[in-house]
Scaffold this active site. Structure first.
Site, PDB file in Angstrom:
ATOM      1  CG  HIS A  68      -0.211   0.256   2.495  1.00 48.14           C
ATOM      2  ND1 HIS A  68       0.426  -0.748   3.174  1.00 48.14           N
ATOM      3  CD2 HIS A  68       0.011   1.384   3.207  1.00 48.14           C
ATOM      4  CE1 HIS A  68       1.009  -0.255   4.248  1.00 48.14           C
ATOM      5  NE2 HIS A  68       0.775   1.038   4.297  1.00 48.14           N
TER       6      HIS A  68
HETATM    7  C1  UD1 Z   1      -1.722   5.193   6.608  1.00 45.34           C
HETATM    8  C2  UD1 Z   1      -0.359   5.575   7.165  1.00 45.34           C
HETATM    9  C3  UD1 Z   1       0.650   4.470   6.877  1.00 45.34           C
HETATM   10  C4  UD1 Z   1       0.150   3.139   7.345  1.00 45.34           C
HETATM   11  C5  UD1 Z   1      -1.203   2.868   6.704  1.00 45.34           C
HETATM   12  C6  UD1 Z   1      -1.757   1.554   7.146  1.00 45.34           C
HETATM   13  C7  UD1 Z   1       0.096   7.976   7.126  1.00 45.34           C
HETATM   14  C8  UD1 Z   1       0.926   9.019   6.494  1.00 45.34           C
HETATM   15  N1  UD1 Z   1       0.157   6.786   6.556  1.00 45.34           N
HETATM   16  O1  UD1 Z   1      -1.581   5.204   5.209  1.00 45.34           O
HETATM   17  O2  UD1 Z   1       1.845   4.768   7.559  1.00 45.34           O
HETATM   18  O3  UD1 Z   1       1.063   2.137   6.977  1.00 45.34           O
HETATM   19  O4  UD1 Z   1      -2.092   3.916   7.096  1.00 45.34           O
HETATM   20  O5  UD1 Z   1      -2.947   1.261   6.541  1.00 45.34           O
HETATM   21  O6  UD1 Z   1      -0.539   8.230   8.116  1.00 45.34           O
HETATM   22  N2  UD1 Z   1      -9.080   5.065   2.768  1.00 45.34           N
HETATM   23  C9  UD1 Z   1     -10.311   4.471   2.741  1.00 45.34           C
HETATM   24  N3  UD1 Z   1     -10.830   3.995   3.909  1.00 45.34           N
HETATM   25  C10 UD1 Z   1     -10.161   4.101   5.077  1.00 45.34           C
HETATM   26  C11 UD1 Z   1      -8.918   4.722   5.102  1.00 45.34           C
HETATM   27  C12 UD1 Z   1      -8.379   5.180   3.938  1.00 45.34           C
HETATM   28  O7  UD1 Z   1     -10.947   4.360   1.695  1.00 45.34           O
HETATM   29  O8  UD1 Z   1     -10.686   3.647   6.111  1.00 45.34           O
HETATM   30  C13 UD1 Z   1      -8.486   5.544   1.512  1.00 45.34           C
HETATM   31  C14 UD1 Z   1      -8.747   6.986   1.265  1.00 45.34           C
HETATM   32  O9  UD1 Z   1      -9.032   7.170  -0.070  1.00 45.34           O
HETATM   33  C15 UD1 Z   1      -7.438   7.661   1.577  1.00 45.34           C
HETATM   34  C16 UD1 Z   1      -6.420   6.587   1.295  1.00 45.34           C
HETATM   35  O10 UD1 Z   1      -7.095   5.354   1.562  1.00 45.34           O
HETATM   36  O11 UD1 Z   1      -7.226   8.795   0.809  1.00 45.34           O
HETATM   37  C17 UD1 Z   1      -5.207   6.710   2.159  1.00 45.34           C
HETATM   38  O12 UD1 Z   1      -5.546   6.777   3.546  1.00 45.34           O
HETATM   39  P1  UD1 Z   1      -4.581   7.561   4.581  1.00 45.34           P
HETATM   40  O13 UD1 Z   1      -5.024   7.352   5.957  1.00 45.34           O
HETATM   41  O14 UD1 Z   1      -4.411   8.937   4.102  1.00 45.34           O
HETATM   42  O15 UD1 Z   1      -3.186   6.869   4.395  1.00 45.34           O
HETATM   43  P2  UD1 Z   1      -2.845   5.321   4.261  1.00 45.34           P
HETATM   44  O16 UD1 Z   1      -2.370   5.086   2.894  1.00 45.34           O
HETATM   45  O17 UD1 Z   1      -3.931   4.453   4.766  1.00 45.34           O
END
Ligand code: UD1
Length: 366
Positions: free
Chosen positions: A211
C-alpha cells in the site's frame, strides 16, 4: 487521584499498539484513567471497527471523524479537532503511537499546549525523507518527552540525533503484545474456517500486502506488480488483501489482460484472519512495517518490496529481506526451494512491552 492519559489512534497499525497498553492500565483503575481518542484517519469498517472488535477494545471515548484528504488537510483537521478535546480533557499525559499522520498531528498539538507527550515505537528510522512516515517519526521524536523504543537501533538513532538519554526507554515491541494475545485466542477450528473461506492450504500460498505510495500510486509500477503476482500465481496461490488506496488504483486497470493462475485480490482482512494466514504462508510479500515484524515473530519468510526499512532488526535477526524487481524472482526461488534463513526473536519482543511501559509511567511524576 488517578492519572488521566489520553491515548491517540487514527490508522489501522495504531490499533494493535494501543490495545495492550489500554488493558494494562485498565487493571490499575486507581492509578490510571485512560481515554482513547480515535482521529478517524481510517474509517472503513474493515480498516478500523473490526480491529476494535478483534482486540476487545471498547468504543473510543472520542471519534474525531476527520477522514481522508491530502496530508495537509488530514493533519490540519486532526489538529483543529484535537486541540478542543485536549483542552477539555486536560490529561497528565498524551500517548501517541507509530508514525501515521495522527501521531504527528496530535503530538505537535499537545506539545504546543504544554501537555507532556509519550511516543510508543520511537526511534525507528528509514532515513528516507520521501516517506511521510519518516517525517512523522522524526518530528514526533524530537518533541516527545518520553520515548519508548521497540529495539536497540531505536535508542542508537535517538542518541545520534541528540535526544537526552534519560528520555529514552527500551521497552520492546508493543505490537507483539497484541500478536501474542490473538495467537492464544485462535484455535485450530478457527484456522480451518479461515483456510476454507479463502480456499487455501497451509504453507502453500503467498500472502501479499502492498500500500505504500512508492509501490501503488504510480500506475505503471502497480501494473508491473499485479502482472508479476498473476504470473507468480501459476506457481503458488497468491492472496492479496488490498488496502483501499491500492484497491482504488487497481480498479483503474483492465486486469483481464493479466495471466490468471490462482490469484485472489480480497478486501482488507480482519486482524484475526490476517494473523491466521500470516502463521502459515510459504512466504509474505509486503511493504508494511508491522508485517515485517510479525513475520519475524512468526518465523515466516518475508520479502519487503522497498529500498529501505526502519525495522532493520527484522533483517539482521529475523526472516525479512528487502527486494527489488530485479532480484525478487531469485529470492522467491530460494524460499520455494527451502533455502531461507531461520530468524531469531529480537530482545524484548516477548508480549510484555505494555507492562514495562506502565511500570515506567507509574514511577514518573506526572
Ligand atoms: C496510513 C499511514 C501508513 C500506514 C497505513 C496503514 C500515514 C501518512 N500513513 O496510510 O503509515 O502504513 O495507514 O494502513 O498516516 N481510505 C479508505 N478507507 C479508510 C482509510 C483510507 O478508503 O478507512 C483511503 C482513502 O481514499 C485515503 C487513502 O485510503 O485517501 C489513504 O488513507 P490515509 O489514511 O491517508 O493513508 P494510508 O495510505 O492508509
Amino acid at each position: 487521584m488517578s492519572i488521566k492519559i489520553v491515548m491517540v489512534v487514527g490508522a489501522r497499525p495504531n490499533f494493535m499498539k494501543v490495545a495492550p497498553l489500554f488493558w494494562e492500565m485498565n487493571q490499575l483503575p486507581l492509578v490510571f484513567q485512560s481515554v482513547i481518542l480515535h482521529t478517524g484517519q481510517h474509517y472503513d469498517y474493515e480498516m478500523s471497527k473490526v480491529f476494535f472488535e478483534d482486540l476487545d477494545l471498547p468504543e473510543p471515548h472520542y471519534f474525531l471523524g476527520v477522514g481522508s484528504g491530502t496530508h495537509a488537510e488530514q493533519t490540519g483537521k486532526i489538529m483543529i479537532e484535537f486541540e478542543q478535546v485536549i483542552q477539555n480533557e486536560n490529561p497528565a499525559l498524551v500517548v501517541v503511537f507509530g508514525d501515521v499522520n495522527s501521531t504527528l498531528a496530535c503530538s505537535v498539538t499537545a506539545k504546543k499546549l504544554f501537555f507532556p507527550v509519550a511516543h510508543v515505537e520511537a526511534g525507528l528510522r528509514s532515513f528516507d525523507m520521501t516517506m511521510p512516515e519518516e517525517i512523522n517519526r522524526k518530528i514526533t521524536d524530537t518533541i516527545s518527552d518520553i520515548l519508548f523504543t521497540p529495539s536497540r537501533d531505536g535508542n542508537e538513532n535517538l542518541i545520534r540525533e541528540g535526544v537526552e538519554r534519560n528520555k529514552i526507554h527500551l521497552v520492546g515491541n508493543i505490537m507483539i503484545d497484541s500478536l501474542v494475545t490473538i495467537l492464544k485466542r485462535i484455535n485450530p477450528s478457527d484456522e480451518d474456517k479461515v483456510f476454507q473461506k479463502f480456499g487455501l492450504k497451509k504453507n502453500h500460498f503467498a500472502l501479499v500486502t502492498l500500500h505504500r505510495p512508492s509501490n501503488v500510486d504510480d500506475k505503471n509500477n502497480l501494473w508491473k506488480i499485479i502482472n508479476f503476482l498473476s504470473h507468480l500465481s501459476l506457481r503458488i496461490p497468491v492472496i492479496f488483501p488490498a488496502h483501499p488506496r491500492t484497491k482504488k488504483n487497481i480498479n483503474g486497470f483492465n486486469t483481464n489482460d493479466a495471466v490468471n493462475g490462482n490469484f485472489k485480490i480480497v478486501e482488507p482482512l480482519r486482524y484475526r484472519e490476517f494473523i491466521t494466514l500470516e502463521k502459515y504462508p510459504r512466504f509474505v510479500l509486503t511493504d508494511s512495517g508491522g508485517i515485517q515484524e510479525e513475520t519475524t515473530y512468526l518465523n515466516a519468510p518475508c520479502l519487503t518490496l522497498r529500498p529501505n526499512t526502519e525495522r532493520p532488526m527484522t533483517i539482521t535477526e529475523g526472516t525479512n529481506e528487502l527486494v527489488t524487481f530485479e532480484n525478487i524472482e531469485e529470492k522467491i526461488n530460494l524460499i520455494l526451494s527451502g533455502n531461507w534463513k531461520q530468524g531469531k526473536l529480537p530482545k524484548l519482543w516477548d508480549g510484555k512491552t505494555a507492562q514495562r511501559i506502565v511500570d515506567i509511567i507509574k514511577r514518573m511524576e506526572l
